[in-house]
Design a protein around this motif. Structure first.
Motif, PDB file in Angstrom:
ATOM      1  N   ALA A  34      32.454 -23.159 -25.861  1.00 17.95           N
ATOM      2  CA  ALA A  34      33.680 -22.381 -25.675  1.00 17.95           C
ATOM      3  C   ALA A  34      33.370 -21.026 -25.048  1.00 17.95           C
ATOM      4  CB  ALA A  34      34.384 -22.194 -27.017  1.00 17.95           C
ATOM      5  N   TYR A  35      32.269 -20.409 -25.465  1.00  9.82           N
ATOM      6  CA  TYR A  35      31.893 -19.095 -24.909  1.00  9.82           C
ATOM      7  C   TYR A  35      31.454 -19.212 -23.451  1.00  9.82           C
ATOM      8  CZ  TYR A  35      29.124 -14.934 -23.976  1.00  9.82           C
ATOM      9  OH  TYR A  35      28.603 -13.802 -23.400  1.00  9.82           O
ATOM     10  N   TYR A  36      30.635 -20.233 -23.141  1.00  8.69           N
ATOM     11  CA  TYR A  36      30.217 -20.414 -21.748  1.00  8.69           C
ATOM     12  C   TYR A  36      31.422 -20.610 -20.836  1.00  8.69           C
ATOM     13  CZ  TYR A  36      25.486 -21.134 -23.588  1.00  8.69           C
ATOM     14  OH  TYR A  36      24.284 -20.971 -24.214  1.00  8.69           O
ATOM     15  N   GLY A  37      32.470 -21.249 -21.367  1.00  8.80           N
ATOM     16  CA  GLY A  37      33.676 -21.454 -20.572  1.00  8.80           C
ATOM     17  C   GLY A  37      34.390 -20.166 -20.207  1.00  8.80           C
ATOM     18  N   LEU A  38      34.020 -19.071 -20.868  1.00  6.32           N
ATOM     19  CA  LEU A  38      34.610 -17.766 -20.561  1.00  6.32           C
ATOM     20  C   LEU A  38      33.809 -17.006 -19.506  1.00  6.32           C
ATOM     21  CD1 LEU A  38      35.376 -16.607 -24.226  1.00  6.32           C
ATOM     22  CD2 LEU A  38      36.984 -17.605 -22.597  1.00  6.32           C
ATOM     23  N   ASN A  39      32.797 -17.669 -18.969  1.00  4.94           N
ATOM     24  CA  ASN A  39      31.897 -17.005 -18.036  1.00  4.94           C
ATOM     25  C   ASN A  39      31.786 -17.776 -16.721  1.00  4.94           C
ATOM     26  OD1 ASN A  39      30.231 -14.782 -19.732  1.00  4.94           O
ATOM     27  ND2 ASN A  39      30.701 -16.535 -21.035  1.00  4.94           N
ATOM     28  N   GLU A  40      31.381 -17.049 -15.685  1.00  2.59           N
ATOM     29  CA  GLU A  40      30.974 -17.685 -14.437  1.00  2.59           C
ATOM     30  C   GLU A  40      29.455 -17.762 -14.458  1.00  2.59           C
ATOM     31  OE1 GLU A  40      31.250 -16.958  -9.582  1.00  2.59           O
ATOM     32  OE2 GLU A  40      32.490 -15.787 -10.969  1.00  2.59           O
ATOM     33  N   ASN A  42      25.858 -20.245 -13.191  1.00  2.00           N
ATOM     34  CA  ASN A  42      25.276 -21.376 -12.471  1.00  2.00           C
ATOM     35  C   ASN A  42      24.231 -22.115 -13.289  1.00  2.00           C
ATOM     36  OD1 ASN A  42      23.105 -19.640 -12.456  1.00  2.00           O
ATOM     37  ND2 ASN A  42      23.012 -19.418 -10.229  1.00  2.00           N
ATOM     38  N   GLY A  43      24.057 -21.750 -14.551  1.00  2.00           N
ATOM     39  CA  GLY A  43      23.116 -22.425 -15.439  1.00  2.00           C
ATOM     40  C   GLY A  43      21.732 -21.820 -15.438  1.00  2.00           C
ATOM     41  N   ILE A  44      21.475 -20.876 -14.542  1.00  2.00           N
ATOM     42  CA  ILE A  44      20.128 -20.293 -14.438  1.00  2.00           C
ATOM     43  C   ILE A  44      20.167 -18.771 -14.563  1.00  2.00           C
ATOM     44  CG2 ILE A  44      18.067 -20.047 -12.999  1.00  2.00           C
ATOM     45  CD1 ILE A  44      18.809 -22.703 -11.682  1.00  2.00           C
ATOM     46  N   GLY A  45      20.942 -18.133 -13.715  1.00  2.00           N
ATOM     47  CA  GLY A  45      20.979 -16.675 -13.680  1.00  2.00           C
ATOM     48  C   GLY A  45      21.822 -16.082 -14.789  1.00  2.00           C
ATOM     49  N   ALA A  46      22.149 -14.826 -14.608  1.00  2.00           N
ATOM     50  CA  ALA A  46      22.947 -14.117 -15.606  1.00  2.00           C
ATOM     51  C   ALA A  46      24.399 -14.587 -15.555  1.00  2.00           C
ATOM     52  CB  ALA A  46      22.870 -12.610 -15.355  1.00  2.00           C
ATOM     53  N   MET A  47      25.048 -14.570 -16.711  1.00  2.00           N
ATOM     54  CA  MET A  47      26.444 -14.964 -16.803  1.00  2.00           C
ATOM     55  C   MET A  47      27.342 -13.768 -16.519  1.00  2.00           C
ATOM     56  SD  MET A  47      26.604 -17.593 -20.046  1.00  2.00           S
ATOM     57  CE  MET A  47      25.797 -16.478 -21.196  1.00  2.00           C
ATOM     58  N   THR A  48      28.478 -14.042 -15.885  1.00  2.00           N
ATOM     59  CA  THR A  48      29.475 -13.010 -15.621  1.00  2.00           C
ATOM     60  C   THR A  48      30.740 -13.342 -16.402  1.00  2.00           C
ATOM     61  OG1 THR A  48      28.604 -12.685 -13.383  1.00  2.00           O
ATOM     62  CG2 THR A  48      30.813 -11.825 -13.848  1.00  2.00           C
ATOM     63  N   PHE A  49      31.108 -12.463 -17.311  1.00  2.00           N
ATOM     64  CA  PHE A  49      32.286 -12.722 -18.149  1.00  2.00           C
ATOM     65  C   PHE A  49      33.556 -12.619 -17.309  1.00  2.00           C
ATOM     66  CE2 PHE A  49      35.654 -11.520 -21.115  1.00  2.00           C
ATOM     67  CZ  PHE A  49      35.500 -12.507 -22.082  1.00  2.00           C
ATOM     68  N   ILE A  50      34.364 -13.685 -17.334  1.00  2.00           N
ATOM     69  CA  ILE A  50      35.607 -13.710 -16.547  1.00  2.00           C
ATOM     70  C   ILE A  50      36.820 -14.030 -17.423  1.00  2.00           C
ATOM     71  CG2 ILE A  50      34.464 -14.294 -14.376  1.00  2.00           C
ATOM     72  CD1 ILE A  50      35.244 -17.213 -14.848  1.00  2.00           C
ATOM     73  N   GLY A  51      36.625 -14.035 -18.729  1.00  2.00           N
ATOM     74  CA  GLY A  51      37.745 -14.279 -19.628  1.00  2.00           C
ATOM     75  C   GLY A  51      38.250 -15.711 -19.570  1.00  2.00           C
ATOM     76  N   LEU A  52      39.556 -15.853 -19.479  1.00  2.00           N
ATOM     77  CA  LEU A  52      40.180 -17.183 -19.529  1.00  2.00           C
ATOM     78  C   LEU A  52      40.404 -17.794 -18.141  1.00  2.00           C
ATOM     79  CD1 LEU A  52      42.872 -16.514 -22.291  1.00  2.00           C
ATOM     80  CD2 LEU A  52      40.707 -17.729 -22.566  1.00  2.00           C
TER      81      LEU A  52
END
Length: 293
Positions: A34-40, A42-52
């Motif tokens: 559920a948390y990963y779904g709130l981010n952009e 690519n599975g390798i680099g840093a996640m970017t939070f984009i909300g819903l």
């Protein structure tokens, strides 16, 4: 011993290891998905939070809803097939000659892996050398279809091996439940003049209704998240005609490398399964009574 087992601290100590395992392999992965779904991501680099944004995009994604429709069709088809499995189990439980042999035959698909079953049915459906088209040509059909290449046919062609794969599982469950019915009830009904159909529908079915409810949930929820055989046989093709929710999630996450959106699909799939399970439980909540007069 009773005094020890009534101690809440000792009970909690016994429950704690299993609870930790369930948390580690079930609940924590769900929360992470559920948390990963709130981010952009690519599975390798840093996640970017984009909300819903991923979940909002999912609601407008036509490909996802097409895959959801395909999964729903499979779920309905699987639930309807339980009637056939139950009928076969009733026949086998009625002490027919060769029942043990038939039970073993029905269980054979359970011994095979999904990949092996997929390879077998790929050859059965082969457009030129397959058993199906060879039979159709033998009865005069000169141009039989390419079952796995026709968008209008591929989904229903896939339903057959899927249902064949799990037939033995459900037949075995129903057979065990029917064999657990006290023979005295059936004998009493026969003495009172009940027919075989009356015994089946007014005694046996009500007594195994809880088992039937469980199998409905298993069949429907299992169909909604089905993946492996479809992935091997068609990979969701042609042109998405056999794409289901689980395969769409896989393609999004592991081929398009959009793990954030893929996680949103996975979490949404979980929510759909929970809602469907709740609906089934509500629809099957009525109590059955035994009557054969």
């Amino acid at each position: 011993m009773d005094k020890v087992m009534s101690n809440k601290k000792i009970i909690a100590l016994y429950v704690l290891p299993a609870l930790l395992v369930i948390m580690a392999v079930v609940y924590i992965p769900i929360l992470l998905t559920a948390y990963y779904g709130l981010n952009e991501w690519n599975g390798i680099g840093a996640m970017t939070f984009i909300g819903l944004e991923n979940y909002q995009a999912l609601l407008k994604d036509g490909k996802f809803w097409d895959s959801a429709w395909h999964s729903l069709l499979l779920a309905v088809f699987s639930a309807a097939s339980l009637i056939i499995y139950l009928a076969v189990a009733m026949v086998l439980a009625s002490k027919i000659k060769g029942a043990n042999l038939f039970r073993k035959i029905y269980l054979i698909p359970m011994l095979l892996s999904s990949v092996a079953i997929a390879q077998l049915w790929l050859r059965i459906y082969h457009p030129t050398n397959g058993i199906v088209n060879s039979f159709l040509e033998s009865i005069g059909i000169t141009n039989p279809p390419a079952w796995l290449a026709e968008p209008s046919l591929v989904l229903f062609a896939l339903f057959i091996p899927i249902l064949w794969q799990y037939a033995g599982f459900y037949i075995l469950i129903y057979y065990a439940a029917l064999k657990n019915i006290p023979a005295s009830l059936v004998e009493a009904a026969k003495i009172d003049g009940a027919t075989s159909l009356q015994i089946a529908f007014r005694i046996k079915l009500p007594l195994i209704m809880e088992v039937i409810k469980v199998t409905i949930v298993l069949a429907v929820v299992g169909s909604l998240k089905y993946f492996d055989l479809i992935f091997v046989m068609t990979d969701g093709g042609p042109n998405g005609a056999s794409e289901v929710m689980a395969s769409y999630m896989y393609h999004t996450a592991f081929r398009a490398y959009d793990f954030g959106y893929g996680s949103a699909i996975g979490f949404f799939l979980l929510v759909i399964c929970l809602i469907v399970t709740w609906i089934i439980r509500k629809l099957t909540a009525s109590k059955e009574t035994i009557q054969y007069s």
